[in-house]
Design an enzyme around this catalytic site. Structure first.
Site: not given
Ligand SMILES: Cc1cc2nc3c(=O)[nH]c(=O)nc-3n(C[C@H](O)[C@H](O)[C@H](O)COP(=O)(O)OP(=O)(O)OC[C@H]3O[C@@H](n4cnc5c(N)ncnc54)[C@H](O)[C@@H]3O)c2cc1C
Length: 447
Positions: A33, A99, A195, A324, A339-340
């Site tokens: 992500g 994982v 939204e 997250d 996301a930021q």
């Molecule tokens: C509907 C929605 C709208 C959003 N809108 C906004 C917005 O407008 N602005 C904003 O800033 N933020 C927004 N967010 C929040 C933002 O998307 C998250 O804060 C961000 O994606 C977090 O990034 P991350 O890399 O921690 O997790 P993620 O982007 O969720 O990535 C996690 C990754 O880990 C992988 N994964 C998980 N468990 C396993 C495992 N056991 N084995 C292998 N892979 C695994 C998943 O497949 C995924 O690809 C939104 C979130 C959602 C759900």
């Protein structure tokens, strides 16, 4: 001690340990992500073998998932294959696997791929970036009737539910069933709920206008429920009020201070009253993926790992949690799950590891730089909050559109989304109005 997800305990006999090549340290990143990709990118010049593992082959731009759910965009427009990162980064390998276990003591993880089985992969450094999943606050039985919005398949399920409801409303002779099909309830008035509700309101009034002879989609009821006392609780109160007024103008009924007690096949019971609805959408809570729990460290109520100011897991050298999945405090406030923050945390940890590999020590803890908070409320209207600055309206909406186009993962996504938005803006049409056919048994029907 090895920790594994109970339901996916692998056959130990099939697991072969993949050890790092001796001359290079191995950094394993779980999750492709925002945070995981930023960490991998920050390690691009490091003298290390970087392994990025994700159970999906694609990265999703989650902020635009609601547009896939409401047929504005198609899934491929907001996703990019993770594998293509290998082309740009010679020290990176991408692995498609889930994982299922982490053993901090022996410094291995267990990853399971369909058709390949379970592999144990050794690490020198581990970065957990597994994000969140929807939480039903202890009512997992609601999930069956109220899908959450977290990935592309959720978005497609929601799109099919919404479009299917209008088809059924147009077919039935039963007035009350027609009303139920044309009632949409969204539980949770955070950014996703707001939204989604606003986009749905525009769709029923504009996109579907004149598409049905027997029903008028603009007569649909769209209800946004929240147990809290206002919409967008992470924004300042005056912005929440403006958003409520805007939603009301769009035809969304906002009901705050109302707790959902039951979600079933008939609809919801909220605040003691039943609301018959064929489409209930869950935009309320999130909980961390189960992986942080496997690290054997302290976790908060949402399942996020508590990390130190360097995003390290206490008592687990070389193990980090970002995005997250991490609970990070700054000035006694939690760093938001946006996301930021995920990108900045991933980048910080990638750089920290790169420095440690060069024998240097990082003394500066992680600092989150807040670039501001935005939410879009239908066509031509968005809200923005950044420090003391609070704006809303058409210009803010333009800024929102510009920022989102630029943030999409690749040029191809930017061009395609831009194209769809221009088309949709001027025609009111949405090009992804598909209800997938149920799978057929091969050979059963040749038509
Ligand atoms: C509907 C929605 C709208 C959003 N809108 C906004 C917005 O407008 N602005 C904003 O800033 N933020 C927004 N967010 C929040 C933002 O998307 C998250 O804060 C961000 O994606 C977090 O990034 P991350 O890399 O921690 O997790 P993620 O982007 O969720 O990535 C996690 C990754 O880990 C992988 N994964 C998980 N468990 C396993 C495992 N056991 N084995 C292998 N892979 C695994 C998943 O497949 C995924 O690809 C939104 C979130 C959602 C759900």
């Amino acid at each position: 001690m090895s920790a594994m997800l109970a339901e996916t305990r692998p056959d130990e006999a099939t697991a072969v340990v993949e050890a790092p090549r001796r001359e290079r340290k191995r950094v394993v990143i779980i999750g492709g992500g925002f945070a995981g990709i930023a960490a991998a990118h920050a390690l691009r010049h490091a003298d290390a073998e970087v392994v990025l593992i994700d159970r999906r082959n694609h990265h999703i731009f989650q902020p635009l998932l609601y547009q896939v759910a409401t047929a504005v965009l198609s899934p491929a427009e907001i996703a990019a294959p993770i594998r293509q990162l290998e082309v740009k980064q010679p020290n990176l390998s991408v692995v498609l696997a889930e994982v299922t276990g982490v053993d901090v003591a022996s410094r291995t993880i267990e990853a399971s791929s369909p058709g390949v089985g379970v592999r144990k992969i050794a690490f020198d450094y581990l970065v957990v970036a597994t994000g969140m999943r929807p939480s039903y606050f202890g009512h997992d039985e609601f999930a069956r009737y109220a899908p959450g919005l977290k990935n592309l398949s959720d978005a497609e399920t929601i799109r099919a539910k919404i479009l299917g409801a209008f088809e059924l409303a147009a077919t039935t002779e039963d007035e009350s069933e027609r009303a139920r099909q044309m009632t949409f309830v969204l539980v949770g008035a955070g950014p996703t709920g707001v939204e989604l509700a606003a986009s749905l309101a525009h769709m029923v009034k504009v996109t579907l206008r004149g598409n049905f002879r027997r029903i008028d989609p603009s007569k649909s009821a769209i209800i946004l429920l929240d147990a809290g006392n206002r919409v967008l609780p992470t924004f300042a109160e005056p912005l929440s009020r403006r958003v409520t007024r805007r939603l009301t103008k769009l035809g969304v009924k906002v009901m705050t201070g109302v707790k959902v007690e039951t979600v079933d096949d008939k609809g919801v019971i909220a605040g003691g009253s039943r609301i018959p609805s064929a489409t209930v959408l869950w935009t309320a809570g999130v909980a961390a993926s189960p992986i942080p729990k496997l690290l054997g460290t302290k976790i908060d109520r949402a399942g996020r790992a508590l990390v130190d100011p360097f995003l390290k897991v206490v008592d687990a050298p070389g193990v980090f949690v970002v995005g997250d999945a991490a609970s990070v405090m700054q000035n006694e406030h939690p760093v938001p799950g946006v996301a930021q923050a995920a990108i900045q945390e991933g980048r910080y940890v990638g750089r920290l590891i790169a420095k440690e590999l060069m024998g240097r020590k990082v003394k500066r803890p992680f600092r989150y730089f807040d670039k501001g908070n935005m939410a879009v409320v239908g066509k031509n209207y968005a809200v923005l909050e950044r420090g003391w600055l609070r704006t809303s309206g058409f210009l803010t909406w333009l800024v929102w559109a510009f920022v989102h186009i630029l943030s999409l993962p690749q040029l191809q996504n930017r061009l395609r989304v831009q194209h769809q938005w221009v088309w949709s803006y001027f025609t009111g049409q949405r090009s992804s109005r598909l209800i997938p056919e149920p799978p057929r048994t091969p050979g059963a029907d040749t038509r």
